[in-house]
Write an enzyme that holds these catalytic residues in place. Structure first.
Site, PDB file in Angstrom:
ATOM      1  N   HIS B 326      40.582  42.044  32.646  1.00  0.00           N
ATOM      2  CA  HIS B 326      41.988  42.059  32.263  1.00  0.00           C
ATOM      3  C   HIS B 326      42.900  42.547  33.372  1.00  0.00           C
ATOM      4  O   HIS B 326      44.065  42.167  33.432  1.00  0.00           O
ATOM      5  CB  HIS B 326      42.195  42.933  31.014  1.00  0.00           C
ATOM      6  CG  HIS B 326      41.761  42.255  29.769  1.00  0.00           C
ATOM      7  ND1 HIS B 326      40.472  42.310  29.310  1.00  0.00           N
ATOM      8  CD2 HIS B 326      42.434  41.472  28.886  1.00  0.00           C
ATOM      9  CE1 HIS B 326      40.375  41.597  28.200  1.00  0.00           C
ATOM     10  NE2 HIS B 326      41.544  41.069  27.925  1.00  0.00           N
ATOM     11  N   GLY B 327      42.404  43.396  34.224  1.00  0.00           N
ATOM     12  CA  GLY B 327      43.290  43.838  35.289  1.00  0.00           C
ATOM     13  C   GLY B 327      42.681  44.920  36.135  1.00  0.00           C
ATOM     14  O   GLY B 327      41.688  45.557  35.762  1.00  0.00           O
TER      15      GLY B 327
END
Lengths: 320, 487
Positions: B326-327
């Site tokens: 996701h990041g």
């Protein structure tokens, strides 16, 4: 495919018809609404103001100039058309709406300040209040200059009310003759009965303060379209025999650095037979912090003192 | 180009008309047109990054062809590694370079040996995590001989860049989507209507739920230090609905749009907030990513077949990798770890398949037991989202600490919120309630309003759709970017 296209088109037609009807109902309701946001425009468009003196401007007019005091001193009928958070072009639009149905005023108090002629790139506050009037050519023309409405707002029904539940509900209720949040008659005057909050900016970081300074700089740049419209407005008033007072209201001494364009207003007034009254550094008001609630705005007490003083000054001009 | 933008309203009908009326009788032309339309759709954001998609597509196309030409296992492995290296290399550079640099600096500073390393001003290409995983799935499936490589370059490029799902999924498997480009698509009225309805529902979730919740989630998370516990709980709940509305709304629009063009994409969300345990939640949330990790990471690692240690290891790996996907932020990794902690007890007690059917199947309301299970699962999810939303780990912990602060706890609405914000708050709660009610009754179907088609009277059915459209118009929030674009 044919069946799909037929269904789609039929559904679209129904949608457009219903949206148009809903748009008409909401707009018509908002034009009759006594809610604070819409009441001035309602009265202006219905021709129920008919004032001798019109006060025009932003929040600096709205909260600082008391029409009741002017009435008592000058024995005239005054109305405050101040538009919170609005630069000159929306103020002009509102006045144009006033002109359509009301008698010509004898005088206009046009409040000016650092942001009156700002660029319209960031739009203006509560522009939705003009949404019911976009079918009036002059209003549409001026709103286009503000860039507050998109092409779709003008072209498609209900798009101008997209995501505005408050306005839609108020409008529909008003359409059914139910006035929600109706305002009492106050001649458009909304004083602030509050005092200066100490230390509001103390917690701001250097970055935030720099951003504020940048915003003030951008906010106070003279916009050529706005100044052209101000000139046009003053010229028109002069031709119509309306006395215009360009009034720069008092600033707190801590806000002196925000005073802008004073020589420009002076010149514009001189060029168009208007009278420029500069109170920005007024010796009796500016140094008394108790009369302000921030550097830019007077509180109720301050507004009373300022309006009394302004009325006296105007009186001498009106006598001539 | 955003799905909820004016540009897309113009773009979609034009593409639809050309696709079905001009290119209908020529499959290759149709596919070529889809590639072109997809590149325009993507290039609208930043045309320079089209080169990345083209390069990534080319690499996997040729690797696929090379894989079939050789039986030498070591060569095949090398080719697969090349695909993984190139795809994850791009992803690593654009998404994680600065994260690793900063983490190294922090680690060395912590050890008393501060080092200097420069960050790069890198723009994260929209959707890179999605199309990278999609194209990787092709190479892996060809390598595993689950899929024959395609010689049809246009179909392959269309598969990688297919505009409805290009920037935020669902992450389609080559085994599902690619064959659909080989076959002539015929227009089906029912599918197209169903697609339109799913688009409408997606718009409701994005424009009404996500965009309105965003206003309050942002307000509360940005000022959490000044707010009391109950408001912070509310902020976390608003974010919980924001991310659901945003991402599942996007997926609905993507799936609905694909149906207009004769394609079937996989369901990406299956009413996850009605889950009775975390295992069920993860079967219902971002299904395309969960199953991707399950098929290409979890199962190759041994899945849940091994001993206790292997189960724990594999569970943590899959959730940590999912968080990291996701990041580039420790908050996502903690979010992943937290979900692993939620999931592990269920797995170890072999109750991970306890809730396979829909909740309250064959009844209108859930039982008290089901309701409490849903409530507990929802609470755990909300708690985990705090880490997902916070800017950094410190902020997440401060936020949680703030929730447990007792001062002024029950004063939910801050005094600083003016009348307008208060009315928006009430409207947003109303919209969330509407979402829950509609989705509850549609929980057995593919998307929230799918069951509206069961209404026999056409007038009533159309009335329901029109009401929904007017609801969207009335309660639309101020437009926000899709959250998952940043992933």
């Amino acid at each position: 495919m044919n069946r799909f296209i037929k269904s789609f088109l039929l559904f679209s037609v129904v949608l457009v018809i219903l949206s148009t009807l809903l748009d008409k109902a909401v707009s018509s309701g908002l034009r009759k609404s006594d809610t604070k946001l819409f009441s001035n425009l309602k009265k202006a468009s219905q021709g129920s103001i008919n004032a001798d003196i019109i006060i025009n401007g932003s929040s600096k007019a709205l909260v600082q100039i008391d029409p009741f005091i002017i009435d008592s001193i000058l024995e005239l009928n005054t109305y405050n058309l101040g538009l919170d958070g609005s630069p000159f072009i929306p103020q002009l639009a509102q006045y144009e709406l006033y002109k359509l149905r009301n008698k010509k005023p004898k005088a206009i108090i046009q409040v000016v300040s650092n942001a009156t002629l700002r660029s319209m790139s960031s739009g203006f506050k509560d522009h939705v209040k003009f949404a019911p009037y976009l079918d009036i050519p002059r209003i549409k023309e001026l709103m286009k200059l503000t860039g507050s409405f998109s092409a779709l707002d003008y072209a498609l029904p209900m798009v101008r009310y997209l995501g505005k539940p408050f306005e839609i509900i108020i409008g529909l209720a008003s359409f059914c003759n139910i006035q929600l949040l109706a305002e009492e008659e106050r001649k458009g005057y909304y004083p602030k009965d509050k005092y200066w909050l100490e230390g509001v900016s103390k917690n701001k970081s250097i970055k935030e303060l720099a951003l504020d300074a940048k915003n003030i700089k951008e906010y106070t740049v003279l916009d050529s379209t706005s100044s052209k419209n101000l000139n046009g407005f003053l010229d028109q008033c002069s031709k119509e025999g309306i006395i215009v007072f360009l009034v720069y209201p008092p600033l707190s001494d801590q806000g002196f650095h925000t005073a802008k364009h004073i020589p420009y207003y002076k010149k514009v007034a001189a060029d168009n037979n208007a009278i420029f009254l500069n109170y920005s550094k007024d010796s009796t008001i500016s140094y008394n912090k108790n009369l302000f609630y921030n550097t830019q705005h007077l509180n109720k007490n301050g507004a009373t003192i300022f309006t009394t003083k302004l009325s006296q000054d105007i009186k001498s001009y009106l006598k001539h | 180009m955003l799905f909820n933008s004016f540009e897309f309203v113009i773009f979609l009908p034009i593409v639809f008309i050309i696709y079905w009326f001009v290119a209908q009788n020529n499959l290759k032309l149709q596919n070529f047109f889809l590639v072109l339309a997809s590149y325009i759709f993507y290039g609208w954001w930043d045309w320079r990054f089209l080169s990345l998609i083209i390069f990534s597509s080319s690499v996997d196309y040729f690797i696929g062809l090379s894989l079939v030409r050789t039986e030498d296992q070591s060569k095949r492995k090398l080719l697969l590694l090349l695909s993984i290296f190139i795809n994850l290399g791009f992803l690593g550079f654009f998404k994680y370079y600065n994260f690793f640099v900063e983490s190294f600096i922090d680690a060395f500073t912590l050890l008393g040996e501060p080092i200097k390393a420069s960050r790069l001003n890198i723009i994260l290409p929209v959707g890179i995590s999605f199309y990278t995983f999609q194209t990787l799935s092709y190479s892996i499936d060809v390598y595993k001989r689950n899929l024959k490589p395609t010689k049809d370059a246009i179909s392959f490029f269309a598969f990688v860049s297919f505009f409805p799902q290009l920037v935020a999924g669902p992450i389609e498997r080559a085994t599902n989507l690619l064959p659909q480009f080989y076959k002539k698509r015929t227009f089906k009225y029912e599918n197209a209507i169903d697609g339109m309805k799913q688009i409408l529902w997606g718009l409701f979730k994005k424009v009404v739920i996500a965009d309105n919740c965003a206003q309050f989630a942002n307000e509360i998370f940005d000022n959490y230090a000044d707010l009391n516990g109950s408001t912070l709980i509310l902020g976390a709940i608003f974010f919980t609905f924001q991310i659901y509305g945003d991402f599942s709304g996007y997926s609905d629009i993507a799936i609905g749009t694909s149906r207009l063009f004769g394609f079937n994409l996989m369901q990406n969300f299956a009413f996850p907030y009605f889950s009775r345990d975390m295992a069920e939640f993860w079967r219902r949330w971002h299904i395309s990513l969960s199953t991707w990790f399950k098929d290409y990471v979890y199962i190759p690692l041994g899945g849940s077949r091994g001993g206790l240690w292997m189960k724990i290891r594999n569970t943590f790996i899959i959730f940590l990798v999912s968080g990291f996907w996701h990041g580039a932020n420790w908050t996502y990794i903690i979010w992943g770890a937290l979900n692993a902690c939620y999931f592990l007890p269920i797995l170890l007690s072999k109750k991970n398949r306890a809730n396979m059917n829909t909740v309250a199947h064959n009844s209108v309301f859930p039982s008290l037991k089901e309701l409490s299970q849903i409530g507990l699962t929802f609470t755990l999810t909300v708690f985990a989202w705090i880490f997902f939303r916070a800017k950094n780990v410190g902020e997440a912990f401060s936020y949680i600490k703030g929730i447990f602060s007792t001062s002024n706890f029950f004063n939910i609405i801050p005094i600083s919120w003016g009348g307008r914000l208060q009315s928006d708050f009430a409207f947003t709660l109303l919209s969330i309630l509407l979402l829950i009610v509609i989705e509850w009754f549609g929980r057995d179907t593919q998307y929230g309003i799918s069951y509206f088609s069961k209404i026999k009277s056409k007038t009533l059915r159309w009335g329901a759709y029109l009401l929904l459209i007017f609801y969207i118009v009335t309660f639309a929030g101020s437009s926000q970017d899709f959250i998952y674009f940043q992933f």
